[in-house]
Design an enzyme around this catalytic site. Structure first.
Site, PDB file in Angstrom:
ATOM      1  N   ILE A 134      29.461  18.267 -33.342  1.00 34.57           N
ATOM      2  CA  ILE A 134      28.688  19.490 -33.172  1.00 34.57           C
ATOM      3  C   ILE A 134      28.279  19.680 -31.712  1.00 34.57           C
ATOM      4  O   ILE A 134      27.989  18.718 -30.999  1.00 34.57           O
ATOM      5  CB  ILE A 134      27.444  19.438 -34.087  1.00 34.57           C
ATOM      6  N   CYS A 135      28.265  20.939 -31.254  1.00 29.67           N
ATOM      7  CA  CYS A 135      27.760  21.307 -29.935  1.00 29.67           C
ATOM      8  C   CYS A 135      28.627  20.701 -28.839  1.00 29.67           C
ATOM      9  O   CYS A 135      29.811  20.996 -28.742  1.00 29.67           O
ATOM     10  CB  CYS A 135      26.292  20.889 -29.823  1.00 29.67           C
ATOM     11  N   ILE A 136      28.082  19.817 -27.998  1.00 31.75           N
ATOM     12  CA  ILE A 136      28.829  19.202 -26.904  1.00 31.75           C
ATOM     13  C   ILE A 136      29.578  17.949 -27.355  1.00 31.75           C
ATOM     14  O   ILE A 136      30.456  17.444 -26.634  1.00 31.75           O
ATOM     15  CB  ILE A 136      27.882  18.873 -25.724  1.00 31.75           C
TER      16      ILE A 136
END
Length: 217
Positions: A134-136
């Site tokens: 998730i995300c980075i």
């Protein structure tokens, strides 16, 4: 009932796990009827950031101890994670994924991944168990899966270019969706790489979690 390992990188968006993403992940897993166990590496954070001012603080904090704040104490050392005990792995974002689980924040495409996490993630992949990043966190995709893996961090051109230079294929993805690489059983979603509200992050994370569960046998 499916059981998922959730790896946290500390506590706080600037130096650990993004708290909203972590809680939304756990909530989505519960709503989907899955069990989970949180883990974190028992290491010092790269540094400590004052989340009020954004400035670095002159102190040391432990990733596992800090992540225990999010997990309400129900967390284990990542070295205790056994692949046989889980159907899937999910990693919420936050800069901890790029500072503690890896050094992407410092080294960019030349990143190395924290050894305990890399060993567990690679073992999960080798046994064909799905992984959600998730995300980075998808910045670590190529290190885990190898060349050609498909992933997203949303629409950020510079980060996408770094990911592609490592051998992964970046796919542009809106905040409320997730990208599924069925060949590698990897699911990624932008979350706060794009989200302007908790509800926006929640939409993509729920889809990511459900897709991971759908991919698990």
């Amino acid at each position: 009932m499916k059981k998922v390992a959730v790896v946290l990188a500390g506590c706080g968006v600037y130096d650990g796990a993004e708290i909203n993403e972590a809680v939304l992940t756990l909530l989505a897993l519960e709503k989907a009827g899955a069990e989970y166990q949180c883990f974190a590496p028992n290491i010092d954070q790269m540094h400590v950031i004052n989340h009020l001012t954004g400035e670095q603080m002159n102190e040391t904090r432990n990733v596992l101890v800090e992540a225990a704040r999010i997990a309400r104490g129900n967390i284990k050392d990542l070295t205790e994670a056994a692949v046989a005990d889980f159907d899937a792995l999910i990693v919420p974002g936050g800069f901890g994924a790029a500072k503690n689980l890896s050094d992407f924040a410092v080294k960019g495409p030349a990143l190395t991944v924290q050894p305990d996490f890399l060993a567990f993630a690679k073992a999960m992949h080798k046994t064909e168990k799905p992984i959600g990043l998730i995300c980075i966190a998808p910045a670590m995709s190529a290190a885990i899966f190898g060349d050609g893996v498909k992933c997203t961090i949303g629409t950020d051109a510079e980060t996408a270019a770094a990911i592609e230079s490592m051998g992964a294929e970046h796919v542009v993805c809106p905040v409320n969706e997730a990208i599924v690489d069925e060949a590698n059983k990897l699911v990624t979603t932008p979350a706060y790489m794009l989200a302007g509200a908790v509800s926006e992050a929640a939409a993509g994370i729920e889809q990511c979690v459900q897709s991971v569960l759908d991919l698990s046998s």
